[in-house]
Write a protein that holds these residues in place. Structure first.
Motif, short mmCIF file in Angstrom:
data_model
loop_
_atom_site.label_atom_id
_atom_site.label_comp_id
_atom_site.label_asym_id
_atom_site.label_seq_id
_atom_site.Cartn_x
_atom_site.Cartn_y
_atom_site.Cartn_z
N ARG A 197 21.31 9.46 6.55
CA ARG A 197 22.56 10.12 6.17
C ARG A 197 22.29 11.59 5.88
N ALA A 198 23.21 12.42 6.35
CA ALA A 198 23.05 13.86 6.16
C ALA A 198 23.25 14.25 4.71
N THR A 199 24.19 13.61 4.05
CA THR A 199 24.47 13.95 2.66
C THR A 199 24.51 12.66 1.85
N SER A 200 24.38 12.83 0.56
CA SER A 200 24.40 11.68 -0.34
C SER A 200 25.49 11.91 -1.37
N GLU A 201 26.05 10.82 -1.91
CA GLU A 201 27.10 10.93 -2.93
C GLU A 201 26.54 11.46 -4.24
N ALA A 202 25.33 11.05 -4.61
CA ALA A 202 24.77 11.42 -5.92
C ALA A 202 24.66 12.93 -6.11
N PRO A 203 24.13 13.72 -5.14
CA PRO A 203 24.06 15.17 -5.37
C PRO A 203 25.42 15.81 -5.54
N ARG A 204 26.45 15.32 -4.81
CA ARG A 204 27.78 15.91 -4.97
C ARG A 204 28.31 15.62 -6.37
N GLU A 205 28.10 14.41 -6.87
CA GLU A 205 28.56 14.08 -8.21
C GLU A 205 27.83 14.93 -9.24
N LYS A 206 26.51 15.14 -9.01
CA LYS A 206 25.74 15.95 -9.94
C LYS A 206 26.24 17.39 -9.93
N SER A 207 26.53 17.95 -8.74
CA SER A 207 26.98 19.34 -8.68
C SER A 207 28.37 19.48 -9.30
N LYS A 208 29.24 18.46 -9.16
CA LYS A 208 30.54 18.50 -9.81
C LYS A 208 30.37 18.51 -11.32
N THR A 209 29.46 17.69 -11.83
CA THR A 209 29.20 17.62 -13.26
C THR A 209 28.63 18.94 -13.76
N GLN A 210 27.68 19.51 -13.01
CA GLN A 210 27.10 20.79 -13.41
C GLN A 210 28.15 21.89 -13.42
N SER A 211 29.02 21.92 -12.43
CA SER A 211 30.08 22.91 -12.38
C SER A 211 31.03 22.76 -13.57
N TYR A 212 31.38 21.54 -13.88
CA TYR A 212 32.25 21.26 -15.02
C TYR A 212 31.61 21.75 -16.31
N LEU A 213 30.31 21.45 -16.49
CA LEU A 213 29.61 21.87 -17.71
C LEU A 213 29.50 23.38 -17.79
N LEU A 214 29.26 24.05 -16.66
CA LEU A 214 29.19 25.52 -16.66
C LEU A 214 30.54 26.12 -17.05
N LEU B 110 33.53 28.35 -23.83
CA LEU B 110 33.08 28.44 -25.22
C LEU B 110 32.51 29.82 -25.53
N GLY B 111 31.83 30.43 -24.55
CA GLY B 111 31.31 31.79 -24.74
C GLY B 111 32.43 32.79 -24.96
N VAL B 112 33.50 32.67 -24.21
CA VAL B 112 34.65 33.57 -24.37
C VAL B 112 35.29 33.35 -25.74
N ILE B 113 35.46 32.10 -26.13
CA ILE B 113 36.05 31.79 -27.45
C ILE B 113 35.18 32.37 -28.56
N PHE B 114 33.85 32.22 -28.46
CA PHE B 114 32.94 32.75 -29.48
C PHE B 114 33.04 34.27 -29.54
N ALA B 115 33.12 34.95 -28.39
CA ALA B 115 33.22 36.41 -28.37
C ALA B 115 34.51 36.87 -29.05
N ILE B 116 35.61 36.19 -28.76
CA ILE B 116 36.88 36.54 -29.40
C ILE B 116 36.79 36.32 -30.91
N TYR B 117 36.24 35.20 -31.32
CA TYR B 117 36.09 34.88 -32.75
C TYR B 117 35.24 35.94 -33.44
N TYR B 118 34.10 36.32 -32.83
CA TYR B 118 33.20 37.31 -33.40
C TYR B 118 33.92 38.65 -33.55
N TYR B 119 34.64 39.06 -32.52
CA TYR B 119 35.36 40.32 -32.54
C TYR B 119 36.43 40.33 -33.63
N MET B 120 37.12 39.21 -33.81
CA MET B 120 38.22 39.14 -34.76
C MET B 120 37.74 39.04 -36.21
N THR B 121 36.57 38.49 -36.48
CA THR B 121 36.13 38.23 -37.85
C THR B 121 35.20 39.29 -38.42
#
Length: 185
Positions: A127-144, A150-161
């Motif tokens: 098989r040229a492609t596998s299901e597992a790597p696509r699922e892993k890349s979707k999960t990694q993209s979601y986590l990123l 969260l980084g944007v929220i933290f920057a706004i919080y830091y700026y405001m406080t």
């Protein structure tokens, strides 16, 4: 009828039969036997009739899913072969009516011992492609995306406080109307 099954442990089963109806389950009376606690004794039936495929959940405990949608028990449900079929210990079951089959002696392929189904073993095609790597890349993209959010929220919080430094100007120093050299450094 040709069936390609992928199990949760990534084992692959490829079966070819001339039958128009196949029962899959844990019982030795099934056409295809998969001994796992997530499989019901008679989990599901796949039928070919009137030029189309139908899947029936035979009252299983864990259900039968077509593209992650649970089908009604004991009701033949039309099945398009390009969709994913999953049930019990089987993560995907694809049906290919026209798959070429290469005869392999049964003793050379011990993986095909799954019950009373008359089986012609088939060597797996690469098989040229596998299901597992696509699922892993979707999960990694979601986590990123979550980390970036969260980084944007933290920057706004830091700026405001945090207090901003106030420049030493005439408005902020009402006592003296002059700014001396020591005020600048």
């Amino acid at each position: 009828m040709h069936l390609d099954l992928v199990l949760h442990n990534a084992d692959k089963i490829q079966l070819q039969t001339d039958k128009t109806s196949v029962v899959i389950g844990r019982s030795s009376k099934c056409d295809i036997v998969i001994s796992h606690e997530s499989m019901s004794r008679q989990h599901c039936r796949i039928d070919f009739s009137d030029g189309g495929y139908f899947v029936t959940d035979l009252g299983s405990s864990n259900g039968v899913f077509i593209d992650d949608t649970k089908i009604e028990p004991n009701t033949p449900t039309p099945f398009q072969t390009y969709l994913n079929l999953s049930f019990g210990f089987v993560t995907s079951c694809h049906i290919n009516a026209e798959a070429p089959v290469k005869d392999v002696p049964a003793q050379d392929n011990p993986q095909q011992n799954f019950g009373s189904l008359p089986v012609k073993a088939r060597t797996p095609a690469p098989r040229a492609t596998s299901e597992a790597p696509r699922e892993k890349s979707k999960t990694q993209s979601y986590l990123l995306n979550i980390v970036a959010f969260l980084g944007v929220i933290f920057a706004i919080y830091y700026y405001m406080t945090h207090e901003k430094p106030v420049a030493n100007t005439l408005e902020s120093n009402p006592k003296n109307s002059e700014i001396t050299e020591s005020d600048l450094f």
